[in-house]
Design a protein around this motif. Structure first.
Motif, short mmCIF file in Angstrom:
data_model
loop_
_atom_site.label_atom_id
_atom_site.label_comp_id
_atom_site.label_asym_id
_atom_site.label_seq_id
_atom_site.Cartn_x
_atom_site.Cartn_y
_atom_site.Cartn_z
N SER A 1 0.98 -1.31 -0.14
CA SER A 1 0.13 -0.30 -0.08
C SER A 1 1.27 1.75 -0.24
O SER A 1 2.10 1.01 0.51
CB SER A 1 -0.89 0.20 0.82
OG SER A 1 0.05 0.28 2.62
N LEU A 2 -0.03 2.17 0.07
CA LEU A 2 1.43 3.77 -0.37
C LEU A 2 1.97 3.80 1.49
O LEU A 2 2.88 4.68 1.72
CB LEU A 2 0.39 4.62 -0.25
CG LEU A 2 0.14 4.98 -1.63
CD1 LEU A 2 -1.06 5.93 -2.91
CD2 LEU A 2 0.74 4.66 -2.85
N HIS A 3 0.74 3.42 2.28
CA HIS A 3 1.25 3.57 3.25
C HIS A 3 2.68 2.66 3.77
O HIS A 3 3.60 3.11 4.59
CB HIS A 3 0.39 2.88 4.77
CG HIS A 3 0.46 3.43 6.03
ND1 HIS A 3 0.55 4.66 6.33
CD2 HIS A 3 0.72 2.46 6.62
CE1 HIS A 3 1.25 4.04 8.04
NE2 HIS A 3 1.37 3.36 7.96
N GLN A 4 2.20 1.92 3.17
CA GLN A 4 3.55 0.52 3.43
C GLN A 4 5.03 1.10 2.87
O GLN A 4 6.15 1.06 3.40
CB GLN A 4 2.93 -0.58 3.29
CG GLN A 4 2.53 -1.23 3.58
CD GLN A 4 1.69 -2.63 3.01
OE1 GLN A 4 1.63 -2.50 2.19
NE2 GLN A 4 2.40 -4.17 3.96
N ALA A 5 4.43 0.94 1.47
CA ALA A 5 5.74 1.95 0.83
C ALA A 5 6.37 3.17 1.36
O ALA A 5 7.89 3.88 1.85
CB ALA A 5 5.45 2.90 -0.43
N ARG A 6 5.99 4.65 2.28
CA ARG A 6 6.43 5.03 2.56
C ARG A 6 7.11 5.15 3.95
O ARG A 6 7.83 5.35 4.01
CB ARG A 6 5.43 6.35 3.27
CG ARG A 6 4.51 7.07 1.82
CD ARG A 6 3.58 8.61 2.71
NE ARG A 6 2.36 7.89 3.35
CZ ARG A 6 1.35 7.62 2.64
NH1 ARG A 6 1.81 7.80 0.92
NH2 ARG A 6 -0.11 7.50 2.82
N GLU A 7 6.45 3.91 4.59
CA GLU A 7 6.99 3.35 6.19
C GLU A 7 8.08 2.74 5.29
O GLU A 7 9.36 3.09 6.62
CB GLU A 7 6.05 2.12 6.88
CG GLU A 7 4.43 3.06 7.67
CD GLU A 7 4.19 2.28 8.46
OE1 GLU A 7 4.38 0.98 8.40
OE2 GLU A 7 3.67 2.71 9.38
N LEU A 8 7.93 1.97 5.01
CA LEU A 8 9.84 1.42 4.47
C LEU A 8 10.89 2.56 3.68
O LEU A 8 11.99 2.61 4.45
CB LEU A 8 9.60 0.68 2.86
CG LEU A 8 10.82 -0.04 2.12
CD1 LEU A 8 11.62 -0.98 3.25
CD2 LEU A 8 10.14 -1.16 0.81
N GLY A 9 10.55 3.57 3.41
CA GLY A 9 11.46 4.82 2.79
C GLY A 9 12.10 5.01 4.06
O GLY A 9 13.42 5.67 3.96
N ALA A 10 11.04 5.13 5.30
CA ALA A 10 11.65 6.17 6.22
C ALA A 10 12.23 5.10 6.82
O ALA A 10 13.33 5.39 7.82
CB ALA A 10 10.51 6.19 7.54
N ALA A 11 12.05 3.50 6.85
CA ALA A 11 12.69 2.79 7.84
C ALA A 11 14.49 2.63 6.99
O ALA A 11 15.05 2.07 7.96
CB ALA A 11 12.06 1.60 7.42
#
Length: 78
Positions: free
Chosen positions: A54-64
């Motif tokens: 999901s877009l939320h998961q992609a943003r969290e991956l980028g932050a991680a």
């Protein structure tokens, strides 16, 4: 090396593994309006393996990728 292409409904990034040993197959990342897919050919299965974020998961991956080890929760976008 990587390439970026803008298709009709997605931005496609292809990551090419360049190096001396243990090269992996290319990775293709497609960013759509509502999700991101990551694909890589698996020669053992003779098939492309795809995961969908999901877009939320992609943003969290980028932050991680920029954080130290630990457990985190992203702020909600309200």
């Amino acid at each position: 090396m990587f390439t970026i292409e803008h298709d009709f409904d997605a931005t496609v990034v292809t990551l090419v593994d360049e190096g001396a040993a243990n090269l992996q197959e290319d990775v293709t990342v497609c960013a759509f309006e509502d999700c991101v897919t990551v694909e890589q050919y698996d020669p053992r299965r003779d098939a492309v393996v795809r995961i969908t974020l999901s877009l939320h998961q992609a943003r969290e991956l980028g932050a991680a990728l920029h954080l130290p080890e630990g457990i985190y929760r992203a702020k909600s976008e309200s």
